[in-house]
Structures are given as C-alpha cells and as structure tokens.
Scaffold this active site. Structure first.
Site, PDB file in Angstrom:
ATOM      1  N   ASP A 294      34.047  -1.723  19.546  1.00 27.08           N
ATOM      2  CA  ASP A 294      33.202  -1.727  18.356  1.00 27.08           C
ATOM      3  C   ASP A 294      32.028  -0.772  18.514  1.00 27.08           C
ATOM      4  O   ASP A 294      31.602  -0.126  17.559  1.00 27.08           O
ATOM      5  CB  ASP A 294      32.697  -3.145  18.080  1.00 27.08           C
TER       6      ASP A 294
ATOM      7  N   ASP B  80      26.958  -3.211  21.089  1.00 28.93           N
ATOM      8  CA  ASP B  80      27.646  -4.270  20.347  1.00 28.93           C
ATOM      9  C   ASP B  80      27.810  -5.465  21.274  1.00 28.93           C
ATOM     10  O   ASP B  80      28.038  -5.300  22.489  1.00 28.93           O
ATOM     11  CB  ASP B  80      29.017  -3.804  19.847  1.00 28.93           C
TER      12      ASP B  80
ATOM     13  N   HIS C 290      36.790  -6.258  17.448  1.00 32.77           N
ATOM     14  CA  HIS C 290      35.962  -7.382  17.897  1.00 32.77           C
ATOM     15  C   HIS C 290      35.893  -7.474  19.410  1.00 32.77           C
ATOM     16  O   HIS C 290      35.678  -8.568  19.957  1.00 32.77           O
ATOM     17  CB  HIS C 290      36.462  -8.710  17.306  1.00 32.77           C
TER      18      HIS C 290
END
Length: 595
Positions: free
Chosen positions: A184, A37, A179
């Site tokens: 994530d 991510d 976030h």
C-alpha cells in the site's frame, strides 16, 4: 530579499533581485518524502487497537531511496475479519518485534522527511499514540495526506471515490494495493507522483503550494503570488488594491507575508475572494507593533475605505441605541446617535430588529408608557389598550402619580446600568407559561427578546466601564517582549513592545507622552467604535495582562447582564453539541470538472 550581481553580455554589472528560499518555498524535487502505511487490529488506538505491520518508502525527486517493512506483534488476537482483509494471522506476528522496538526504528528511518499517508490522520494518529504511550517525543513532522489532496484534484468523472485502490487504477500505479503495509505504501508513492505531475501543470511546484492546494484557486490567482513577497513576517494589516489604487479588501494577520500568500496558493475557496484576487494589482502592508494594534487599525481602515469585499465592520455608524429619555414621563425609544443629554442608553445594536426585541423585553418587566410625544395637558377620558392589559401605568389619563411612575423608571435605569434580574425574571415567567401551553414558538420569540436585551445591556455595561477611564496602560508578555497598550476613554492611542535593555518605566512614560489626545464621548459611547473598544476589552481580560497605570476606575457590575448572558450562551453551546452529525462526504472527490 538579497541582492546578487550579474554580468550580462554588455559587460556592465546589474543588480537583480534574488528571492530567498522562504519566498520561493521548497521545490518538490528537493523534498524527501517518507510514505507510510500501517495495518492494525482495529480503527482506534485509543480504544485499544494495535499495529500489526508497518511499511514505508522513502523517495526524493521520483527516486526510491529506501524501504522499511516489518510485522509487529500486537500481543492480542487479530480479529478474524482483519485477518481475512490483510492476510496477517496470529502465527505470522507471533515472533515479530513489539511496537516498542519498531517505532524508534521507523522514526529513525523517517527522520528529516515529510510524512505522507493515504488518510494520514489514521496512520499518523496511531504512530503518535504509541509514541506518547512510550514517553517518546514526537518529531515535528510535516504531514501530507494524499486522500485529502486527491479530493481537491480528482473529479467525480475520473474516479467514483478517493480510496487508494481507485486512485491506483486512475494513475496506473505499478503496485496494486492489497492491504499489506509495504504494498500500500508503494501504491501511495505512485499516487503521490501522479498527483504531483497533474498539479505541476497548474503551477504547483513547491511543498507549501502542494500542502495547501485547492482546485478552486485558479491559475490566475497563483500567478499573482509574487504580490506577497515584499511583505514582512510581522503582525500588521494588509490591503488589496486594484490597478487604480482603490482598496478591495482589508485583513489582518500575525504574519503578513504568510497570510497574504494563502490567497494565491492555499485553500482559499470563497468565491468572492477569488474574484477579489483577480482584480487585485498590488498588496500594501502596514506593519504594527502588536497584534491588537493590527486588529484596531483594520477596523479603522475598513470604516474609512469601506472595501467592497469586506462584509463586516464597513459601516460602524449604522447602529441603533435604546434610549431612556429624560422628560417628565420618561419612555424608551430607538435612536441612531447618543447625545450629551443626560439620558441613559443601551447598545449599540447592529440592527433595528435586535433593538426592538430588547425594548419588548424591557416593556415586559416595566410598564412605562409606550406612546410617543408629550403627555396631554388635560388627562384622557379613558385608558389605552395597553393600560387595560396591565402593560402601561397610563399616565395619560392620570392613573398613576408622578412619584410612583418615577420609582418604576428608577428601577428601569438601575437595570440598564447595573443589573438585569427584573427583565430575566419577567420574561422567564412569560416563557414558562407559553411552554406549559405548548406554544413553543412564542416562547422561543420571547427568549430571543431576552437575549437581545442581555447582549445590549452587557455591551453597554462593559463599554461604560472602560470609556469612563481617562487613561489605562496595560502590558502582557509576548514572544517578542512586553507588549504595552495605552487606552484613553476606550480608544487605543498607543502601542509598542518594550525593547530589551531599556528602563521599562521610562519607556512606558515616553509612550504615554506620545499617545493621541482623546476627548470623552457622550454617555457610554467610547471615543472609538464599540467594536474597537470590545477588542481592547477582550485583550485586557486575557490571561497574563498586567495593569501598569489607571486614571479613573475600571469596574463592571457583578450582577450585570454578562452573568446571565454567559449562562444562556453555555446552554446554547451545549444544545448544539448534543447531536453532532458525521460528515457524509467520506472520501468522495470534492472537485467537479467545469462544464
């Protein structure tokens, strides 16, 4: 397929079939995934957005093997709304390494893994962009997108959308996405495992099945995937047959086994294909020397068997031609077959309506008679309505001399065989006048008539060029060697790949000698179907093809209909791309529960 000996309790050895890894696929338990991510300053690396954080988790068989996390100095100010969303501020990344240092470290961490990301085009797109910017070769990662997979698995009753936060709740993820890259990535790991667990109950146990899973492919379809195992990894034609040996569907592929597998395990979502697979009891493969031979064999087999699940090419005999007759006062007529009568033909057209539109365009440019039958021996007393409108020279009442009428017919014949300018000019004048009167629908109808004529004339001119050749031999360098095709009067009569270590000229001569004997068809008709000859033409006109031997002359008119047709097609393509529409579905689930 390899064989292995087993010894059962009775002591007698038996040979059992042992499937290779390629046939079985890679079991999900044995695949190492790198779930990644990114946090960025914006949505587009190409527009200047930078990476601010990279997080990744390496897992195999449900076990975490390692984690990777680092902030990245973007060397530009982080937008305030991004800082609020991610919690990453300028001060936090001030002392972080640059992407030039982080990317090689991440690539080393992910080496040999299958990359996984939620909305993978975004994360992988950023990574590839900076790899290219640094002149670094991008590894040939296999990529799995959990968002795309979730849309095929999760129903709308289960989750309002397929965002990571919604799926984390659905699958009870141990980490709440916030976030930040590593959090994530950890949540995505749990979502991946949740999806894999659900799909395992549906018979999805390999990476290949997971990558191509579709909820519209039923369990019954997946249970038949063994039908693809006997097929080779080679170009050819495949035939699905029912339990009575009747052909259900015919297709072609450069890789028979891989293509047929998709009907059982991939995103083959056409309802009729699912129905066909449900009836299939076997799949028969016909290996071909070249992809072109496979395409031609497919057409011939479809025309022979007329499978119920093939929609195209089943009835090549159901075509129409526009005929310029040979008689004292020639006219245009629609016919179903080309005869050896020295007449001129345009086509073939797949529908009568298209042929009628073509005739209307021709009559706009050439005022020859439109009535059927023979001319009366005694001239009529008055002209017909078409003659009064200036659309017919009216030979029926003696208004035109035979020589004058013959001159118009000669210009029409030249237009059919080698040009199209008179028709284009006449119809364009009519369209302009209608458009100036704001009769746009009528102008559009005339445009359709012109295009029908251009397509038919271009087809005829291209077919005639090849069908007139008694023999044509051409070759092109392929990955397997030099592919050679022998064509006679528009029909493929032999194909092969020159083996290594042989004298090429001698081998080609032997291929020609073994080729099918062909008798030319009447007029522009090839010794095969028009569709087959057009496939051959496309191959002959492709890059890298070399003519080895030609008996006859293969030429096309420079000012023919193809030139005008290309202009029209380019305009239509440009018009279609002026206002593209975004996909409104976003990340909504596409699979709905069965009621």
């Amino acid at each position: 397929m390899s064989q292995t000996a087993t010894t059962p309790p009775d002591g007698r050895a038996r040979w059992e079939s042992q499937r290779s890894f390629d046939e079985l696929g890679r079991n999900l338990r044995d695949v190492t995934f790198c779930v990644v991510d990114l946090e960025t300053t914006g949505g587009s690396a190409a527009a200047g957005s930078m990476i601010t954080e990279v997080g990744a988790v390496k897992v195999r068989g449900g076990e975490v093997l390692g984690e990777f996390q680092t902030l990245v100095n973007p060397h530009l100010a982080i937008p305030p709304f991004i800082a609020v969303l991610t919690g990453i501020t300028d001060s936090m990344v001030a002392g972080a390494p640059r992407i030039e240092q982080v990317l090689p470290q991440f690539l080393e961490f992910a080496q040999g893994c299958v990359l996984v990301a939620h909305n993978a085009p975004f994360d992988v797109g950023f990574l590839r962009h900076f790899a290219e910017q640094q002149g670094r070769p991008w590894p040939r990662f296999e990529v799995l997108d959990t968002a795309k997979l979730a849309r095929r698995v999760v129903t709308r009753d289960e989750a309002p959308n397929c965002k990571l936060s919604s799926l984390a709740v659905l699958f009870g993820a141990g980490t709440t996405p916030n976030h930040r890259a590593l959090s994530d990535a950890r949540a995505t790991v749990d979502v991946l495992h949740g999806l894999m667990g659900r799909l395992g109950n549906l018979g999805v146990h390999t990476l290949e099945e997971l990558q191509t899973f579709s909820a519209r492919v039923t369990s019954a379809q997946r249970r038949k995937r063994h039908l693809a195992e006997p097929l080779p990894h080679a170009p050819g034609v495949y035939l699905f047959e029912d339990d009575r040996g009747r052909v259900l569907y015919i297709g072609t592929s450069r890789d028979l086994r891989t293509r047929v597998r998709t009907y059982f395990t991939a995103s083959e979502t056409r309802t009729r294909m699912g129905e066909m697979v449900g009836l299939a009891a076997s799949v028969r493969g016909i290996e071909c020397a070249t992809p072109l031979e496979a395409e031609v064999r497919e057409l011939r087999l479809i025309a022979q068997h007329k499978p119920r699940y093939n929609r195209r090419s089943r009835f090549p005999e159901r075509v129409h031609w526009v005929k310029l007759t040979r008689e004292p006062w020639p006219r245009l007529s629609l016919v179903r077959h080309v005869l050896d009568d020295d007449a001129d033909y345009v086509g073939p057209y797949s529908s009568k309506r298209a042929a009628e539109r073509s005739v209307a365009a021709l009559h706009e440019a050439f005022p020859i008679r439109q009535c059927g039958g023979r001319m009366p021996k005694v001239p009529a007393l008055s002209a017909c309505a078409l003659a009064e409108m200036g659309k017919c020279l009216s030979p029926c009442n003696g208004s035109v001399a035979p020589t004058e009428y013959a001159a118009v017919v000669d210009r029409l014949r030249d237009t059919l065989l080698a040009g199209s300018e008179p028709v284009v000019a006449s119809v364009s004048v009519r369209m302009t006048a209608l458009a100036e009167d704001q009769r746009f629908e009528d102008a559009g109808s005339w445009r359709d008539r012109l295009v029908s004529f251009l397509r038919g004339a271009a087809r005829t001119q291209r077919l005639r060029a090849l069908t007139g050749c008694e023999e044509l031999v051409a070759a092109r360098r392929e990955s397997t060697g030099w592919a050679v095709h022998v064509v006679r009067h528009g029909r493929l009569v032999a194909a092969g790949v020159i083996p290594s270590g042989v004298q090429a000229g001698t081998w080609v001569d032997q291929l020609r000698a073994s080729a099918e004997t062909v008798v030319a068809g009447p007029g522009p008709t090839p010794a095969a179907t028009a569709e087959e000859t057009e496939k051959i033409l496309r191959w002959l006109e492709s890059d890298g093809v070399r003519l080895v031997h030609v008996v006859g002359e293969w030429t096309c008119p420079v000012g023919g209909a193809t030139k005008h047709l290309r202009v029209h097609d380019a305009v239509e393509s440009s018009r279609a791309s002026v206002a593209p529409f975004d996909d409104p579905r976003g990340l909504r689930p596409e699979h709905r529960p069965v009621r």
